[in-house]
Design a protein around this motif. Sequence first.
Motif, PDB file in Angstrom:
ATOM      1  N   VAL A 331      17.721   8.390  54.471  1.00 32.94           N
ATOM      2  CA  VAL A 331      18.426   9.621  54.863  1.00 32.94           C
ATOM      3  C   VAL A 331      19.954   9.679  54.690  1.00 32.94           C
ATOM      4  N   PRO A 332      20.572   8.586  55.137  1.00 36.18           N
ATOM      5  CA  PRO A 332      21.905   8.400  55.012  1.00 36.18           C
ATOM      6  C   PRO A 332      22.589   8.592  53.482  1.00 36.18           C
ATOM      7  N   LEU A 333      21.684   7.895  52.800  1.00 36.56           N
ATOM      8  CA  LEU A 333      22.282   7.859  51.270  1.00 36.56           C
ATOM      9  C   LEU A 333      21.908   9.276  50.414  1.00 36.56           C
ATOM     10  N   ILE A 334      20.818   9.882  51.059  1.00 37.07           N
ATOM     11  CA  ILE A 334      20.654  11.398  50.471  1.00 37.07           C
ATOM     12  C   ILE A 334      21.672  12.219  50.922  1.00 37.07           C
ATOM     13  N   THR A 335      22.097  12.118  52.190  1.00 32.13           N
ATOM     14  CA  THR A 335      23.328  12.921  52.857  1.00 32.13           C
ATOM     15  C   THR A 335      24.476  12.491  52.125  1.00 32.13           C
ATOM     16  N   GLN A 336      24.740  11.486  51.775  1.00 34.98           N
ATOM     17  CA  GLN A 336      26.150  11.187  51.035  1.00 34.98           C
ATOM     18  C   GLN A 336      26.095  11.567  49.708  1.00 34.98           C
ATOM     19  N   GLN A 337      24.883  11.735  49.047  1.00 37.39           N
ATOM     20  CA  GLN A 337      24.876  12.140  47.669  1.00 37.39           C
ATOM     21  C   GLN A 337      25.190  13.683  47.780  1.00 37.39           C
ATOM     22  N   ILE A 338      24.563  14.200  48.690  1.00 35.69           N
ATOM     23  CA  ILE A 338      24.605  15.728  48.775  1.00 35.69           C
ATOM     24  C   ILE A 338      26.137  16.147  49.092  1.00 35.69           C
ATOM     25  N   SER A 339      26.750  15.446  50.031  1.00 35.88           N
ATOM     26  CA  SER A 339      28.015  15.741  50.651  1.00 35.88           C
ATOM     27  C   SER A 339      28.935  15.300  49.665  1.00 35.88           C
ATOM     28  N   GLY A 340      28.874  14.189  48.922  1.00 32.46           N
ATOM     29  CA  GLY A 340      29.768  13.899  48.024  1.00 32.46           C
ATOM     30  C   GLY A 340      29.809  14.494  46.513  1.00 32.46           C
ATOM     31  N   SER A 341      28.547  14.636  45.966  1.00 28.86           N
ATOM     32  CA  SER A 341      28.384  15.371  44.455  1.00 28.86           C
ATOM     33  C   SER A 341      27.867  16.444  44.363  1.00 28.86           C
ATOM     34  N   GLY A 342      27.198  17.116  45.668  1.00 23.70           N
ATOM     35  CA  GLY A 342      26.654  18.418  45.916  1.00 23.70           C
ATOM     36  C   GLY A 342      24.965  18.566  45.660  1.00 23.70           C
ATOM     37  N   GLN A 343      24.585  17.244  45.154  1.00 26.95           N
ATOM     38  CA  GLN A 343      23.181  17.284  44.760  1.00 26.95           C
ATOM     39  C   GLN A 343      22.484  16.113  44.899  1.00 26.95           C
ATOM     40  N   SER A 344      21.188  16.078  44.726  1.00 23.89           N
ATOM     41  CA  SER A 344      20.568  14.929  45.161  1.00 23.89           C
ATOM     42  C   SER A 344      19.232  14.828  44.412  1.00 23.89           C
ATOM     43  N   ALA A 345      19.078  13.895  43.122  1.00 24.94           N
ATOM     44  CA  ALA A 345      17.988  13.950  42.394  1.00 24.94           C
ATOM     45  C   ALA A 345      16.801  13.114  43.011  1.00 24.94           C
ATOM     46  N   LEU A 346      17.374  12.283  43.963  1.00 23.48           N
ATOM     47  CA  LEU A 346      16.380  11.365  44.785  1.00 23.48           C
ATOM     48  C   LEU A 346      15.477  12.471  45.554  1.00 23.48           C
ATOM     49  N   ASN A 347      16.214  13.179  46.600  1.00 21.95           N
ATOM     50  CA  ASN A 347      15.521  14.094  47.269  1.00 21.95           C
ATOM     51  C   ASN A 347      14.954  15.010  46.769  1.00 21.95           C
ATOM     52  N   ALA A 348      15.093  15.478  45.396  1.00 21.16           N
ATOM     53  CA  ALA A 348      14.245  16.354  44.838  1.00 21.16           C
ATOM     54  C   ALA A 348      12.846  15.733  44.477  1.00 21.16           C
ATOM     55  N   ILE A 349      12.593  14.584  44.429  1.00 18.70           N
ATOM     56  CA  ILE A 349      11.567  13.756  44.082  1.00 18.70           C
ATOM     57  C   ILE A 349      10.871  13.544  45.593  1.00 18.70           C
ATOM     58  N   VAL A 350      11.467  13.276  46.523  1.00 20.04           N
ATOM     59  CA  VAL A 350      11.085  13.140  47.756  1.00 20.04           C
ATOM     60  C   VAL A 350      10.574  14.360  48.402  1.00 20.04           C
ATOM     61  N   SER A 351      10.824  15.257  48.036  1.00 14.24           N
ATOM     62  CA  SER A 351      10.387  16.666  48.287  1.00 14.24           C
ATOM     63  C   SER A 351       9.100  16.911  48.154  1.00 14.24           C
ATOM     64  N   THR A 352       8.508  16.584  46.694  1.00 15.50           N
ATOM     65  CA  THR A 352       6.927  16.535  46.184  1.00 15.50           C
ATOM     66  C   THR A 352       6.240  15.469  47.100  1.00 15.50           C
ATOM     67  N   THR A 353       6.745  14.603  47.794  1.00 18.75           N
ATOM     68  CA  THR A 353       5.823  13.778  48.459  1.00 18.75           C
ATOM     69  C   THR A 353       5.334  14.462  49.675  1.00 18.75           C
ATOM     70  N   MET A 354       6.373  15.151  50.229  1.00 21.48           N
ATOM     71  CA  MET A 354       5.854  15.816  51.587  1.00 21.48           C
ATOM     72  C   MET A 354       4.787  17.043  51.259  1.00 21.48           C
ATOM     73  N   VAL A 355       4.728  17.512  49.840  1.00 20.98           N
ATOM     74  CA  VAL A 355       3.886  18.695  49.621  1.00 20.98           C
ATOM     75  C   VAL A 355       2.654  17.888  49.511  1.00 20.98           C
ATOM     76  N   GLY A 356       2.736  16.601  48.785  1.00 20.22           N
ATOM     77  CA  GLY A 356       1.514  15.981  48.451  1.00 20.22           C
ATOM     78  C   GLY A 356       0.544  15.637  49.963  1.00 20.22           C
ATOM     79  N   GLN A 357       1.388  14.797  50.892  1.00 13.32           N
ATOM     80  CA  GLN A 357       0.708  14.618  51.934  1.00 13.32           C
ATOM     81  C   GLN A 357       0.027  15.769  52.768  1.00 13.32           C
ATOM     82  N   GLY A 358       0.904  16.930  52.610  1.00 11.43           N
ATOM     83  CA  GLY A 358       0.476  18.268  53.262  1.00 11.43           C
ATOM     84  C   GLY A 358      -0.709  18.873  52.777  1.00 11.43           C
ATOM     85  N   ALA A 359      -0.603  18.554  51.402  1.00  7.28           N
ATOM     86  CA  ALA A 359      -1.866  19.345  50.779  1.00  7.28           C
ATOM     87  C   ALA A 359      -2.947  18.421  51.051  1.00  7.28           C
ATOM     88  N   ALA A 360      -2.871  17.228  51.073  1.00  8.98           N
ATOM     89  CA  ALA A 360      -4.165  16.428  51.466  1.00  8.98           C
ATOM     90  C   ALA A 360      -4.824  16.451  52.752  1.00  8.98           C
TER      91      ALA A 360
END
Length: 491
Positions: A331-360
Amino acid sequence: MAQKDYSQLAQIIVQNVGGSANIKSLIHCISRLRFTLVDESKAQDDVLRQTAGVIDVLHASGQYQVVIGSAVTQVYDAVMAIIGPDLMAKDQSATIKEETPETPTAAKASQQSAFSRAWGNLIGFITGSMSPIVGVIAAAGIIKGILALLAMPQLGAILKPTSVLYLTVSAMADSAFYFLPVLVGFAAAKKLNSDPIVAAVIGGFLVYPQLVTWGTNFKTMFAVGGFPFQFLNYTYSIFPMILAAWLAKLVENWLADHLPSYLQMIFKPLITILVVGTITLIITGPIIQGAANGIADLINWLVQASGWLGGLIIGGFYQVLVIFGLHWGVVPLITQQISGSGQSALNAIVSTTMVGQGAAVLAVACKTKRDDLKTLGFAAAISAFCGVTEPAIYGINLRYRRVFISGLLGSAVGGLITGLFRGSMFGFTGSLIGFSSFFSPKHPADLTSFYAYLLASATALIISFLVTWFWGYNDQMVQGKKVEKKARPGS
C-alpha cells in the motif's frame, strides 16, 4: 434501525486472545483487528474461528489478526471499551530478561530471530501508519476520477477544469494527498503511543506554503564544502514523515527521562519539533524522499516494461499476499507512486485481482442451495467489488481451495490484459467501484487505461465465475480448514 450491539462479540474476542493482560496494542484496518500480543500461544485460534462475527484468524506481519469484515470499526470500538483502561495502565517499558550463556548455534538463531522481529516490527509500523488513512485516500481518488470523467471531451466537458466548481471539489480530494505528511504523522504517532499532535505539527511544517514554494524551486538552504543542501517539496510524501514520527518518539522518550516534570508540558514538544523538524529537513527527508520516489518510479517502470508477463504474474499471485496480511506492505508503495508520478501501473493490475476473487465468490453464492453460504457469498462479493477481498477470501474462497484458485486464474488473465495494454491507475481505489480511477485527470481525452480496465475486469469476472461454476464449487464439497500460515516475520 437500531445499531447492532457488538459488546458480546468483543468480550469473546478479548477472552480468547488471552485477556486484556495479554494485549500490548490494538489497531484496525479495513477488515481486521490487528493485535500485538504478549504471548500469541495463549490465543485460542479455533474458538475464535468458530465465533459468529469472526471470519478468520491470522498470524502475520508480527500481529495477531482477527478478520471481521465490514463491521470492523464497530467491533474495534467495542473491544477498546473493554481493554482501553487496561492498555493505558500498562507499563510500556521493555522487560529486561536475564541473559544465559549461548552456544554459537543458539547465538546465530537468536540473531536471526532478532532480525526477523525487527523486520516484522518495521512492516507493522509502516502498515499501522498507513492503514488508518487508506479509506480517505481511496475516497479522494474516486472524487478525482469522477471529476476527470465529467471533464472528458467525449461527454461534452460537463465541467471545465478551470471552473470554480471543478477547482473547489478538486481541492477537497487533493487535500488528502497534499497534507499526507500530517495524516501519516498523526497515524504513526498513534501507532507508537507517542504525541500525535506533535507529529502532526511536524507534518504541517513539511507542507508549510513557504517551504513548499522553496522546495518546488529547490532553493538552497546552505552549502557545506560546495555541496548545497536544498529545500524539497514534501506534499504528497509518506516515508519521510514515518521516519520523523519514529524520531519524535525517541526524542520524547529521552526528554521524559531527563527533563524535570514541571518543564515537560512546554519544552518537550518545543524541543521535539525543533530537533526532529531540523533533522528531517536537512538530512533524513531528502534521503528518504529521493529513495522512495526512485523505488516507486522503478516499480512503475518494471511493471510497464514487463508488459503481459508482469501482469500475468502479479495478477495471478497478488491475492496470495492477502492471505498473510502482507498486501499492506504494498500500500505505501502504491500511494507513493500515485502521489509522486500521478499513476500506478501496479495498482491497475491489483484492481483485477479484486474482481477475480469477487467473481469467484459470486459464483458460489449463485450456485449454492445453502442459505447461509448464499447470504455470506453475496455480501462478500459486494465487498470484493468495492475493493475489500478479505471477507470473500476467508469467508468462502479459502475454505474451498478451488474457489480461491479459480479467482487467481481469472485475475491472472485480467492482469495479463492490463499489462499488455499498458494500463495505469490515477487513483487509489480499484475493483469495480474504482472505475473512475482509470480516467487521467491530466489527459481526460485519453481513455487507453479505461479501456484496458474494462476489458481486463470483464475477462477476470467471466473467467473466475465460469471456472468456479464448472470446476471450483459444488454443494457436495466439504468445507476445508484454514490454510496453514508460514512462520510470521517477527513479533
